[in-house]
Design a protein around this motif. Structure first.
Motif, PDB file in Angstrom:
ATOM      1  N   LEU A 149      70.881 -42.189 -30.024  1.00  0.00           N
ATOM      2  CA  LEU A 149      70.057 -43.684 -29.728  1.00  0.00           C
ATOM      3  C   LEU A 149      70.348 -44.429 -31.477  1.00  0.00           C
ATOM      4  O   LEU A 149      70.308 -45.541 -31.318  1.00  0.00           O
ATOM      5  N   PHE A 150      70.484 -43.640 -32.456  1.00  0.00           N
ATOM      6  CA  PHE A 150      70.994 -44.207 -33.784  1.00  0.00           C
ATOM      7  C   PHE A 150      72.191 -44.936 -33.571  1.00  0.00           C
ATOM      8  O   PHE A 150      72.307 -45.923 -34.074  1.00  0.00           O
ATOM      9  N   VAL A 151      73.099 -44.388 -33.048  1.00  0.00           N
ATOM     10  CA  VAL A 151      74.345 -44.894 -32.954  1.00  0.00           C
ATOM     11  C   VAL A 151      74.444 -46.197 -31.884  1.00  0.00           C
ATOM     12  O   VAL A 151      74.860 -47.308 -32.299  1.00  0.00           O
ATOM     13  N   ARG A 152      73.572 -46.157 -30.887  1.00  0.00           N
ATOM     14  CA  ARG A 152      73.390 -47.316 -29.974  1.00  0.00           C
ATOM     15  C   ARG A 152      72.897 -48.535 -30.780  1.00  0.00           C
ATOM     16  O   ARG A 152      73.159 -49.728 -30.384  1.00  0.00           O
ATOM     17  N   ALA A 153      71.888 -48.354 -31.463  1.00  0.00           N
ATOM     18  CA  ALA A 153      70.971 -49.418 -32.207  1.00  0.00           C
ATOM     19  C   ALA A 153      71.866 -49.762 -33.430  1.00  0.00           C
ATOM     20  O   ALA A 153      71.492 -50.984 -33.914  1.00  0.00           O
ATOM     21  N   ALA A 154      72.617 -48.916 -34.226  1.00  0.00           N
ATOM     22  CA  ALA A 154      73.094 -49.271 -35.440  1.00  0.00           C
ATOM     23  C   ALA A 154      74.544 -50.043 -35.415  1.00  0.00           C
ATOM     24  O   ALA A 154      75.177 -50.517 -36.353  1.00  0.00           O
ATOM     25  N   ARG A 155      75.262 -49.836 -34.212  1.00  0.00           N
ATOM     26  CA  ARG A 155      76.589 -50.385 -34.137  1.00  0.00           C
ATOM     27  C   ARG A 155      76.615 -51.863 -34.363  1.00  0.00           C
ATOM     28  O   ARG A 155      77.541 -52.201 -35.135  1.00  0.00           O
ATOM     29  N   VAL A 156      75.782 -52.592 -33.857  1.00  0.00           N
ATOM     30  CA  VAL A 156      75.702 -54.076 -34.186  1.00  0.00           C
ATOM     31  C   VAL A 156      75.581 -54.605 -35.391  1.00  0.00           C
ATOM     32  O   VAL A 156      75.954 -55.291 -36.276  1.00  0.00           O
ATOM     33  N   PRO A 157      74.339 -53.948 -36.047  1.00  0.00           N
ATOM     34  CA  PRO A 157      73.895 -54.228 -37.653  1.00  0.00           C
ATOM     35  C   PRO A 157      74.963 -53.575 -38.439  1.00  0.00           C
ATOM     36  O   PRO A 157      75.367 -54.661 -39.364  1.00  0.00           O
ATOM     37  N   VAL A 158      75.478 -52.586 -38.349  1.00  0.00           N
ATOM     38  CA  VAL A 158      76.695 -52.195 -39.149  1.00  0.00           C
ATOM     39  C   VAL A 158      78.099 -53.217 -39.036  1.00  0.00           C
ATOM     40  O   VAL A 158      78.557 -53.372 -39.949  1.00  0.00           O
ATOM     41  N   LEU A 159      78.141 -53.609 -37.868  1.00  0.00           N
ATOM     42  CA  LEU A 159      79.455 -54.533 -37.769  1.00  0.00           C
ATOM     43  C   LEU A 159      79.172 -55.820 -38.444  1.00  0.00           C
ATOM     44  O   LEU A 159      80.215 -56.463 -39.050  1.00  0.00           O
ATOM     45  N   HIS A 160      77.703 -56.235 -38.296  1.00  0.00           N
ATOM     46  CA  HIS A 160      77.438 -57.128 -39.040  1.00  0.00           C
ATOM     47  C   HIS A 160      77.591 -57.284 -40.422  1.00  0.00           C
ATOM     48  O   HIS A 160      77.934 -58.260 -41.280  1.00  0.00           O
ATOM     49  N   LEU A 161      77.061 -56.350 -41.142  1.00  0.00           N
ATOM     50  CA  LEU A 161      77.569 -55.985 -42.469  1.00  0.00           C
ATOM     51  C   LEU A 161      78.822 -55.970 -42.825  1.00  0.00           C
ATOM     52  O   LEU A 161      79.168 -56.659 -43.946  1.00  0.00           O
ATOM     53  N   MET A 192      81.165 -57.615 -41.245  1.00  0.00           N
ATOM     54  CA  MET A 192      81.726 -58.875 -41.221  1.00  0.00           C
ATOM     55  C   MET A 192      81.173 -59.814 -42.515  1.00  0.00           C
ATOM     56  O   MET A 192      81.765 -60.619 -43.162  1.00  0.00           O
ATOM     57  N   VAL A 193      79.935 -59.582 -43.085  1.00  0.00           N
ATOM     58  CA  VAL A 193      79.474 -60.174 -44.098  1.00  0.00           C
ATOM     59  C   VAL A 193      80.321 -59.838 -45.468  1.00  0.00           C
ATOM     60  O   VAL A 193      80.520 -60.688 -46.336  1.00  0.00           O
ATOM     61  N   ALA A 194      80.777 -58.524 -45.473  1.00  0.00           N
ATOM     62  CA  ALA A 194      81.632 -58.146 -46.564  1.00  0.00           C
ATOM     63  C   ALA A 194      83.061 -58.538 -46.618  1.00  0.00           C
ATOM     64  O   ALA A 194      83.621 -58.875 -47.561  1.00  0.00           O
ATOM     65  N   ASP A 195      83.411 -58.691 -45.122  1.00  0.00           N
ATOM     66  CA  ASP A 195      84.610 -59.560 -45.060  1.00  0.00           C
ATOM     67  C   ASP A 195      84.379 -61.099 -45.411  1.00  0.00           C
ATOM     68  O   ASP A 195      85.376 -61.782 -44.768  1.00  0.00           O
ATOM     69  N   SER A 196      83.455 -61.662 -45.933  1.00  0.00           N
ATOM     70  CA  SER A 196      83.157 -63.023 -45.966  1.00  0.00           C
ATOM     71  C   SER A 196      83.041 -63.783 -44.760  1.00  0.00           C
ATOM     72  O   SER A 196      83.582 -65.114 -44.690  1.00  0.00           O
ATOM     73  N   TYR A 197      82.382 -63.246 -43.786  1.00  0.00           N
ATOM     74  CA  TYR A 197      82.137 -63.964 -42.596  1.00  0.00           C
ATOM     75  C   TYR A 197      80.808 -64.646 -42.858  1.00  0.00           C
ATOM     76  O   TYR A 197      79.696 -64.097 -43.108  1.00  0.00           O
TER      77      TYR A 197
END
Length: 338
Positions: free
Chosen positions: A85-97, A99-104
Motif C-alpha cells: 500500500l505504501f508502494v501504491r501511494a508513494a509512486r506518484v509523489p516520488v515521481l513528482h519529487l 521531476m522537480v529535482a530535474d527542473s520540471y
C-alpha cells in the motif's frame, strides 16, 4: 424421512470433531424430548440446532486462527500489505519529487493535490516500519486511518465510474489492522530471516522508484507505452514496466521462500484480495460484464444486491475453502499422533 433421520441431517451441520464427541448424546436427548408420534423436528429445534452449528463452526475457526502459525502469518501479512500500500501511494509523489529535482516546473495546485498521497504514503510506511520492529498493536492502530482512507476513496470512485475496478486496495487495507492486532508469539524479524526483510525493502524501493528511475535516466520509449493489468498501471514505458515486474518478483520471492507452514497461510490469507482483484479487474469488472453498473438518464445506478453479494460472498467463500483445504492437508493421518 423419520424423526431420527431428520435430526441426523441437522446434526450433520456441526463440525466433524464436534459430532464425534457429542452427536450420540444430542440425538438421544432430542429423541427423548420429542412428543409421542412426532415425525419431524419442530421449528424451535431446527432453529436451535442450526444456531448451535453456526456457533460451533465460529468457535472452531477461532481455535484454528489462535494457533501460533496463523498469528505469525498475520503479522507477516500486515507488514507486506503495508509495504504494498505504501508502494501504491508513494509512486506518484516520488515521481513528482524526481521531476522537480530535474527542473520540471510544478504549479501550486499540482503540489497541493499531491499532499493526500504523501500523507497516506507516510502513514503506510510508518505502519510497515512499526510492524518490522514488532510493534504490532501500535501499527494496527495507525493502520486504521489508512484503511479508512482507502474505503473513502473507493466510495468516491464508486460515484464516478461504471465499474468497481479499484476495490482490492480497500480490501487489503482493511486486513492490515485486523492482522496486526493479533498478538503473535514472535515479532516479525524473528519470523522472517534478515535477508527476507532486506528483499522486501529492496522490492519496495524498486517498485516505488520505477517511474522516477525511468524518467531520470531517459531510457524509456514513451512512443510505445505498455498497457497491462498485472503491473497495476497503464501507459508506462518498457523500463518502468520491467522495474515494476522486478519489484513484484522480489515481493513474491520473499513470500514463496518462507517455510511451508507460513507460506501456505500467507497464500490463504491473501485469497480475498486476489479473488476481489480477479472479479473487478480481469473478469467481471470490464466493460459490458456482470459488475458493470447500469445508467438511468445518464446517472449511474447503484450495484444490485446480486452484484454486491458476488463481491462480498465469493471472496469470503473461497477464503473459507482455502483455510479448510489447508486444515485438511495438515491434519494428522491415522498413524500420526493428533
Amino acid at each position: 424421512m423419520t424423526l431420527h433421520q431428520a435430526y441426523r441431517w441437522l446434526l450433520a451441520c456441526y463440525p466433524r470433531a464436534y459430532r464425534r464427541q457429542y452427536e450420540d448424546e444430542l440425538l438421544g436427548v432430542l429423541l427423548d424430548d420429542a412428543a409421542p408420534g412426532q415425525r419431524r423436528p419442530t421449528a424451535r429445534d431446527v432453529s436451535a440446532l442450526l444456531g448451535g452449528a453456526v456457533r460451533a463452526h465460529v468457535r472452531q475457526v477461532g481455535t484454528r486462527f489462535s494457533i501460533d502459525a496463523w498469528r505469525d502469518a498475520a503479522q507477516v501479512l500486515g507488514l507486506i500489505a503495508a509495504l504494498l500500500l505504501f508502494v501504491r501511494a508513494a509512486r506518484v509523489p516520488v515521481l513528482h519529487l524526481a521531476m522537480v529535482a530535474d527542473s520540471y516546473p510544478a504549479g501550486i495546485g499540482e503540489e497541493f493535490a499531491l499532499w493526500p498521497g504523501c500523507l497516506v504514503a507516510a502513514l503506510w510506511l510508518v505502519v510497515a516500519v512499526s510492524a518490522a520492529f514488532g510493534w504490532g498493536r501500535a501499527a494496527a492502530a495507525i493502520a486504521v486511518g489508512g484503511a479508512a482512507y482507502e474505503v473513502v476513496r473507493v466510495a468516491e470512485v464508486y460515484g464516478q465510474y461504471s465499474t468497481v475496478r479499484n476495490l482490492w486496495p480497500a480490501v487489503l487495507a482493511a486486513m492490515v489492522p485486523l492482522a496486526l492486532a493479533l498478538r503473535a508469539p514472535r515479532p516479525v524479524p524473528a519470523v522472517l530471516a534478515r535477508w527476507r526483510l532486506g528483499t522486501l525493502a529492496a522490492a519496495t524501493v524498486v517498485s516505488v522508484g520505477a517511474p522516477s528511475i525511468a524518467m531520470l535516466t531517459g531510457a524509456d520509449d514513451s512512443t510505445s507505452p505498455i498497457y497491462g493489468t498485472w503491473i497495476f498501471t497503464v501507459g508506462v514505458g518498457r523500463v518502468e514496466a520491467i522495474l515494476l515486474i522486478v519489484g513484484y518478483l522480489l515481493f513474491a520471492l520473499a513470500v514463496l521462500s518462507t517455510p511451508t507452514a507460513l507460506r501456505l497461510r500467507l497464500l490463504a490469507l491473501v485469497v480475498p484480495v486476489g479473488v476481489t482483484l480477479l472479479l473487478t479487474r480481469v473478469g467481471l469488472g470490464t466493460t459490458g460484464t456482470y459488475l458493470e453498473r447500469s445508467t438511468h438518464d445518464g446517472v449511474l445506478d447503484a450495484l444490485t444486491w446480486a452484484q454486491w453479494s458476488t463481491l462480498v460472498l465469493v471472496p469470503a467463500l473461497l477464503f473459507a475453502v482455502a483455510v479448510a483445504i489447508l486444515h485438511r492437508r495438515e491434519r494428522p493421518g491415522p498413524e500420526q499422533p493428533a
